[in-house]
Design a protein around this motif. Structure first.
Motif, short mmCIF file in Angstrom:
data_model
loop_
_atom_site.label_atom_id
_atom_site.label_comp_id
_atom_site.label_asym_id
_atom_site.label_seq_id
_atom_site.Cartn_x
_atom_site.Cartn_y
_atom_site.Cartn_z
N SER A 49 10.93 28.18 -8.09
CA SER A 49 12.22 28.84 -8.34
C SER A 49 12.49 28.95 -9.84
CB SER A 49 13.34 28.05 -7.66
OG SER A 49 13.13 27.99 -6.25
N ARG A 50 12.23 27.91 -10.58
CA ARG A 50 12.44 27.95 -12.03
C ARG A 50 11.51 28.97 -12.69
NH1 ARG A 50 12.38 22.19 -14.75
NH2 ARG A 50 12.84 23.56 -16.54
N ALA A 51 10.25 29.01 -12.19
CA ALA A 51 9.31 29.97 -12.77
C ALA A 51 9.76 31.40 -12.52
CB ALA A 51 7.91 29.73 -12.18
N ALA A 52 10.26 31.68 -11.31
CA ALA A 52 10.72 33.04 -11.00
C ALA A 52 11.92 33.42 -11.86
CB ALA A 52 11.05 33.14 -9.52
N ASN A 53 12.86 32.49 -12.05
CA ASN A 53 14.03 32.78 -12.87
C ASN A 53 13.66 33.00 -14.34
OD1 ASN A 53 15.76 32.55 -10.67
ND2 ASN A 53 16.04 30.34 -10.96
N VAL A 54 12.72 32.17 -14.84
CA VAL A 54 12.29 32.34 -16.24
C VAL A 54 11.56 33.66 -16.41
CG1 VAL A 54 10.76 31.42 -18.02
CG2 VAL A 54 12.23 29.88 -16.71
N ALA A 55 10.72 34.04 -15.42
CA ALA A 55 10.00 35.31 -15.51
C ALA A 55 10.97 36.49 -15.54
CB ALA A 55 9.03 35.43 -14.33
N ARG A 56 11.98 36.46 -14.70
CA ARG A 56 12.97 37.53 -14.67
C ARG A 56 13.75 37.56 -15.99
NH1 ARG A 56 17.13 37.48 -9.84
NH2 ARG A 56 15.18 37.94 -8.72
N LEU A 57 14.11 36.40 -16.51
CA LEU A 57 14.88 36.35 -17.77
C LEU A 57 14.06 36.87 -18.94
CD1 LEU A 57 17.56 35.51 -19.01
CD2 LEU A 57 16.61 33.21 -19.34
N ILE A 58 12.80 36.52 -19.01
CA ILE A 58 11.95 36.99 -20.12
C ILE A 58 11.79 38.50 -20.07
CG2 ILE A 58 9.57 36.97 -20.97
CD1 ILE A 58 9.48 34.00 -20.42
N GLU A 59 11.61 39.06 -18.88
CA GLU A 59 11.44 40.50 -18.76
C GLU A 59 12.72 41.25 -19.14
OE1 GLU A 59 7.90 41.18 -15.49
OE2 GLU A 59 9.99 41.14 -14.79
N GLU A 60 13.86 40.64 -18.90
CA GLU A 60 15.13 41.33 -19.17
C GLU A 60 15.66 41.06 -20.58
OE1 GLU A 60 17.76 40.08 -16.14
OE2 GLU A 60 16.73 41.16 -14.51
N LEU A 65 14.10 36.77 -28.23
CA LEU A 65 14.67 35.61 -27.54
C LEU A 65 13.67 34.87 -26.64
CD1 LEU A 65 18.17 37.00 -26.49
CD2 LEU A 65 17.61 35.53 -28.42
N GLN A 66 12.50 35.45 -26.46
CA GLN A 66 11.53 34.84 -25.54
C GLN A 66 11.14 33.41 -25.94
OE1 GLN A 66 8.28 37.57 -25.09
NE2 GLN A 66 9.48 39.03 -23.86
N PRO A 67 10.83 33.15 -27.26
CA PRO A 67 10.50 31.75 -27.61
C PRO A 67 11.63 30.78 -27.31
CG PRO A 67 9.76 33.24 -29.32
CD PRO A 67 10.60 34.06 -28.40
N ALA A 68 12.86 31.20 -27.55
CA ALA A 68 14.00 30.32 -27.27
C ALA A 68 14.14 30.06 -25.78
CB ALA A 68 15.27 30.94 -27.83
N ILE A 69 13.91 31.09 -24.99
CA ILE A 69 13.98 30.93 -23.53
C ILE A 69 12.94 29.93 -23.05
CG2 ILE A 69 13.67 32.09 -21.32
CD1 ILE A 69 14.86 34.60 -22.63
N LEU A 70 11.72 30.02 -23.60
CA LEU A 70 10.65 29.10 -23.18
C LEU A 70 10.99 27.66 -23.59
CD1 LEU A 70 7.47 31.19 -24.02
CD2 LEU A 70 8.49 30.78 -21.78
N ARG A 71 11.52 27.50 -24.83
CA ARG A 71 11.88 26.14 -25.26
C ARG A 71 12.99 25.56 -24.39
NH1 ARG A 71 11.40 28.52 -30.43
NH2 ARG A 71 13.69 28.73 -30.53
N ALA A 72 13.92 26.38 -24.02
CA ALA A 72 15.01 25.89 -23.16
C ALA A 72 14.53 25.57 -21.74
CB ALA A 72 16.13 26.92 -23.12
N ALA A 73 13.54 26.30 -21.28
CA ALA A 73 13.05 26.08 -19.90
C ALA A 73 12.13 24.88 -19.79
CB ALA A 73 12.35 27.34 -19.40
N ASN A 74 11.44 24.53 -20.89
CA ASN A 74 10.50 23.40 -20.83
C ASN A 74 11.23 22.09 -20.56
OD1 ASN A 74 8.11 24.81 -21.23
ND2 ASN A 74 8.30 24.76 -23.47
N VAL A 103 8.01 32.70 -4.92
CA VAL A 103 8.22 33.40 -6.19
C VAL A 103 8.53 34.87 -5.96
CG1 VAL A 103 7.15 34.05 -8.37
CG2 VAL A 103 6.81 31.75 -7.44
N ARG A 104 7.79 35.50 -5.05
CA ARG A 104 8.00 36.93 -4.78
C ARG A 104 9.40 37.17 -4.22
NH1 ARG A 104 3.58 40.00 -5.40
NH2 ARG A 104 1.52 39.00 -5.32
N SER A 105 9.84 36.31 -3.32
CA SER A 105 11.15 36.50 -2.73
C SER A 105 12.26 36.35 -3.77
CB SER A 105 11.36 35.52 -1.58
OG SER A 105 11.35 34.18 -2.07
N LEU A 106 12.09 35.46 -4.73
CA LEU A 106 13.11 35.26 -5.76
C LEU A 106 13.09 36.38 -6.80
CD1 LEU A 106 12.83 31.40 -6.34
CD2 LEU A 106 14.65 32.64 -5.17
N LEU A 107 11.91 36.93 -7.06
CA LEU A 107 11.84 38.06 -8.00
C LEU A 107 12.41 39.33 -7.39
CD1 LEU A 107 8.33 37.49 -9.65
CD2 LEU A 107 10.58 37.14 -10.68
#
Length: 458
Positions: A49-60, A65-74, A103-107
């Protein structure tokens, strides 16, 4: 093997305890395994679930902001990374399809986005976290310090712009946990079962069996035993009923044989008396003496037989007597005395008059054939032993058992003159065996014979 382990009660108690321990251990193992599977599934779906949310956030989000998103998600247990190539270099296996579907259902996309998942046992090493600071790394090491094996999941999700979001996570197998109240519950359950089982075994099973065992032992000693009450389970009641029938049949059998023996001996007296009178009328002195001698010998046998039958029929009560005092009293009563060696104190349960007769026979035989009689006594295990020794010629080894046969006399080997009717040893052994003991003969190493009577201790 310890003697207490032979007890049926102890064996059943140990069996109950072993069954309870095995059941508890099996339940605990199944509980831990199910709990382990549930925790793994929960942690796997959480990471997905976290991976799907991070993937959606990075794409949007903007690229900046992508490096900050990754640091916050780690986190200490989950690492996110963007790369041009996937960390999982193979297609998802069938057993990992649940994570991919999650993952597919959450994306929320029906496209052919590639998602790769890999699950495997992890080494005890620390999951590398290059983007974590010193404090986060130390925290992660503290959480992973245990020796429990871990599950590692790697997840690669394809993103727009030919990028891959690589996710690495690790979670430990849940440790074995059994709170203290589980021990208390187990102890109370075991105690309750054992109390009920012991009560049931004592009152319904073991007590009737002990009564049957004690009654059988008393019956084997010749005691008068009342019929046992039928109690306990049906199998034990049937056993008690069978024992009572056996006891009744044995009593009738012995009574009939004793009565027959007494009647036969009594009826022989009249023709023997008539034969003695006719023998006195024989003119030839030598023939008359031979006939009279034969008649007297037969008369002696009849008297011994009647005395033997009377002794068997007499319902003498059992008494607990001190063996040393009993032998000392016998020594003072006998005209042909014997030497008595005082031994250790021992109490026996006997019919005093019957045993007195048996011992008198052994002592008189020793004095008649061996000139002297020396009596000793001791006890070993559950029996007392009275030994009567003489200084006579002894008996050939092959005839040590034959002399116990009724009316058997071995004059050529032990006697300097004809004596006895051949019933003394037979009567002594019969009395001893009726008490649950025995009489045996053995030649002494130096000279003479030793007759040993075994009697049960009280």
């Amino acid at each position: 093997m310890l003697r207490w382990l032979d007890s049926l009660r102890v064996q059943l108690v140990l069996l109950v305890i072993a069954a309870l321990v095995l059941a508890q251990a099996l339940s605990l193992w199944l509980f831990v395994d199910e709990r382990s599977l549930a925790v793994r599934a929960a942690l796997g779906f959480e990471a997905a679930s976290r991976a799907a949310n991070v993937a959606r956030l990075i794409e949007e989000a903007p690229i900046s902001l992508q490096p900050a998103i990754l640091r916050a998600a780690n986190s200490p247990l989950v690492r996110f990374d963007l790369s041009k190539s996937p960390a999982v270099d193979h297609e998802t296996h069938a057993d990992n399809g649940a994570v991919e579907e999650r993952v597919r259902s959450l994306l929320g996309q029906s496209s052919q986005r590639e998602i790769r998942v890999e699950l495997h046992e992890a080494d005890q090493g620390i999951l590398p976290m290059p983007h974590m600071g010193p404090e986060m790394t130390q925290m992660h090491q503290a959480m992973m310090r245990g020796k429990l094996s871990a599950i590692e999941m790697q997840l690669s999700i394809s993103l727009t712009g030919e990028q891959w979001l690589n996710v690495a996570t690790r979670f430990e197998r849940p440790p074995l946990q059994w709170p203290w109240y589980s021990f208390v519950s187990f102890g109370m359950t075991a105690a309750l079962i054992l109390i009920v089982a012991c009560w049931f075994l004592l009152s319904r099973l073991i007590r009737p069996l002990l009564q049957i065992s004690q009654a059988a032992d008393r019956l084997g000693r010749g005691e008068n035993v009342e019929p046992l009450p039928e109690m306990g389970p049906s199998e034990v009641r049937n056993l008690t009923r069978t024992y009572n029938r056996m006891q009744e049949r044995l009593g009738l059998f012995i009574a009939d044989r004793t009565q027959l023996l007494a009647a036969l001996g009594h009826d022989l007296r009249s023709p023997l008396t008539a034969l003695r009178i006719r023998a006195e009328m024989i003119d030839d002195d030598e023939t008359r003496e031979r006939v009279i001698t034969s008649v007297e010998e037969m008369q002696g046998m009849v008297d011994e037989t009647l005395a033997f039958a009377k002794g068997m029929a007499t319902a003498e009560n059992y008494e607990a007597v001190d063996l040393g005092a009993y032998l000392a009293c016998l020594q003072s009563d006998m005209l042909d005395s014997f030497t008595l060696e005082e031994g250790e104190k021992v109490t026996v349960r006997i019919r005093p008059q019957s045993v007195r007769r048996a011992l008198r026979n052994l002592i008189e035989n020793a004095r008649r054939y061996g000139e002297t009689a020396h009596v000793t006594y001791h006890h070993y295990a559950e029996h007392a032993f009275v030994a009567v020794s003489d200084n006579g010629p002894g008996i050939p080894e092959t005839d040590l058992e034959k002399v116990f046969a009724p009316f058997f006399r071995l004059e050529r080997s032990r006697s300097r003159e004809t004596g006895g009717t051949g019933l003394g040893l037979s009567i002594a052994r019969t009395i001893a065996r009726a008490h649950g003991g025995d009489v045996s003969l053995s030649n002494r190493p130096a000279a003479g014979l030793m007759a040993t009577m075994k009697l049960p201790i009280e």
